[in-house]
Write an enzyme that holds these catalytic residues in place. Sequence first.
Site, mmCIF file in Angstrom:
data_model
loop_
_atom_site.group_PDB
_atom_site.id
_atom_site.type_symbol
_atom_site.label_atom_id
_atom_site.label_comp_id
_atom_site.label_asym_id
_atom_site.label_seq_id
_atom_site.Cartn_x
_atom_site.Cartn_y
_atom_site.Cartn_z
ATOM 1 C CB SER A 66 -11.151 0.445 -3.823
ATOM 2 O OG SER A 66 -10.959 0.445 -2.424
ATOM 3 C CD GLU A 164 -2.028 0.069 6.465
ATOM 4 O OE1 GLU A 164 -2.494 -0.702 5.596
ATOM 5 O OE2 GLU A 164 -2.136 -0.131 7.685
#
Length: 286
Positions: A66, A164
Amino acid sequence: MRYIRLCIISLLATLPLAVHASPQPLEQIKLSESQLSGRVGMIEMDLASGRTLTAWRADERFPMMSTFKVVLCGAVLARVDAGDEQLERKIHYRQQDLVDYSPVSEKHLADGMTVGELCAAAITMSDNSAANLLLATVGGPAGLTAFLRQIGDNVTRLDRWETELNEALPGDARGTTTPASMAATLRKLLTSQRLSARSQRQLLQWMVDDRVAGPLIRSVLPAGWFIADKTGAGERGARGIVALLGPNNKAERIVVIYLRDTPASMAERNQQIAGIGAALIEHWQR
């Protein structure tokens, strides 16, 4: 005279304890690798000059996870600066657009969210659906990679969407960066003319407002220090943070830390990153 000798001996006896209590940054990183049974990549870079101050595996690839969301919102802001996007533009989406871990976007199915709100959610709460909605506005993973190439980052790449992209398979270059490349890209976004001054302030503020980074460097930050950061977590022990730090509430250095290929728990990974951060800060203060 005997009293003076005893004082000197007592003083010298305390020195090894002080050294061992406060390891140098590279010593701490090596210790972390040993305790994690994995790999650590790190760079500490001066924000003003771009000079590398400390580095370990800085040119090796690690999953972005992230942490890519900072670069993504930088690309969005570049489009705003070019007149191709507006932070106030409302984006509507459906239930099927939501993916795992969407704490903000899942609450706005009825009314939608603005581009600015999506960036805030993606960075401050690491909202995955918000990131995917923003990715669509810049041309998907390929579009974000193209933006990176345009600003001179020939290493960092995004190949997949949330969630993913967090797979972190050994030897898989997809969705990876290097600590050195990520630090250089973050510096470009925040100090060069790639973004307007207003957009730079906005990107930095979103990172300041990060609400999910508490157990990492923020947990060891001295009073009065500045921090703006974005974390990432993935499979197979992947964990990471990109941060700006500095005393006197000023951003002076970029710190990027990535972990991969470790069986350690999330709590253990967080603790090791915090330990590396503490070693960097203590060495900085000397």
